[in-house]
Design a protein around this motif. Structure first.
Motif, short mmCIF file in Angstrom:
data_model
loop_
_atom_site.label_atom_id
_atom_site.label_comp_id
_atom_site.label_asym_id
_atom_site.label_seq_id
_atom_site.Cartn_x
_atom_site.Cartn_y
_atom_site.Cartn_z
N SER A 102 -8.76 -42.74 45.84
CA SER A 102 -7.67 -42.21 46.59
C SER A 102 -7.89 -40.72 46.67
N GLU A 128 0.77 -37.55 46.08
CA GLU A 128 1.53 -38.82 45.91
C GLU A 128 2.23 -39.23 47.44
N PHE A 129 1.80 -39.85 48.09
CA PHE A 129 2.18 -40.58 49.22
C PHE A 129 3.05 -41.63 49.30
N THR A 130 3.98 -42.08 50.10
CA THR A 130 4.62 -43.18 50.11
C THR A 130 3.40 -44.09 51.00
N PRO A 131 3.44 -45.53 50.76
CA PRO A 131 2.36 -46.08 51.32
C PRO A 131 1.96 -45.93 52.86
N SER A 132 3.42 -45.96 53.61
CA SER A 132 2.84 -45.63 55.09
C SER A 132 2.38 -44.43 55.44
N THR A 133 2.81 -43.44 54.58
CA THR A 133 2.07 -41.92 54.94
C THR A 133 0.61 -41.83 54.28
N TYR A 134 0.39 -42.58 53.39
CA TYR A 134 -0.91 -42.58 52.81
C TYR A 134 -1.88 -43.42 53.89
N ASN A 135 -1.28 -44.57 54.63
CA ASN A 135 -2.08 -45.15 55.55
C ASN A 135 -2.70 -44.41 56.71
N ILE A 164 -2.29 -40.91 56.90
CA ILE A 164 -3.38 -39.72 56.54
C ILE A 164 -4.79 -40.44 56.35
N SER A 165 -4.98 -41.59 55.69
CA SER A 165 -6.07 -42.03 55.47
C SER A 165 -6.98 -42.45 56.73
#
Length: 71
Positions: free
Chosen positions: A33, A37-44, A46-47
């Protein structure tokens, strides 16, 4: 038709940039990764945006490299 030294070195640069970028994507994909630290929706989100950006740049670099070869 002989290739001038300038064109030769430009082709080397173009191909090196494309291959170097592909290697950087390969390296980054081996990491689990990215920092933060991101929330799952934010991480998805950004990814996905990072993946799109990386592959758009890779496509542009390969198009530039192939155009340099007269393709």
């Amino acid at each position: 038709m002989p290739v001038s030294a300038k064109n030769f070195y430009q082709n080397i640069f173009n191909w090196s940039a494309a291959i170097g970028w592909a290697l950087m994507i390969f390296y980054l994909s081996s990491r689990s990764s990215f920092p933060g630290e991101f929330t799952p929706s934010t991480y998805n989100l950004i990814s996905s945006l990072v993946h799109i950006l990386l592959y758009v740049v890779l496509t542009w670099l390969f198009i530039r490299a192939f155009k340099g070869r007269g393709c």
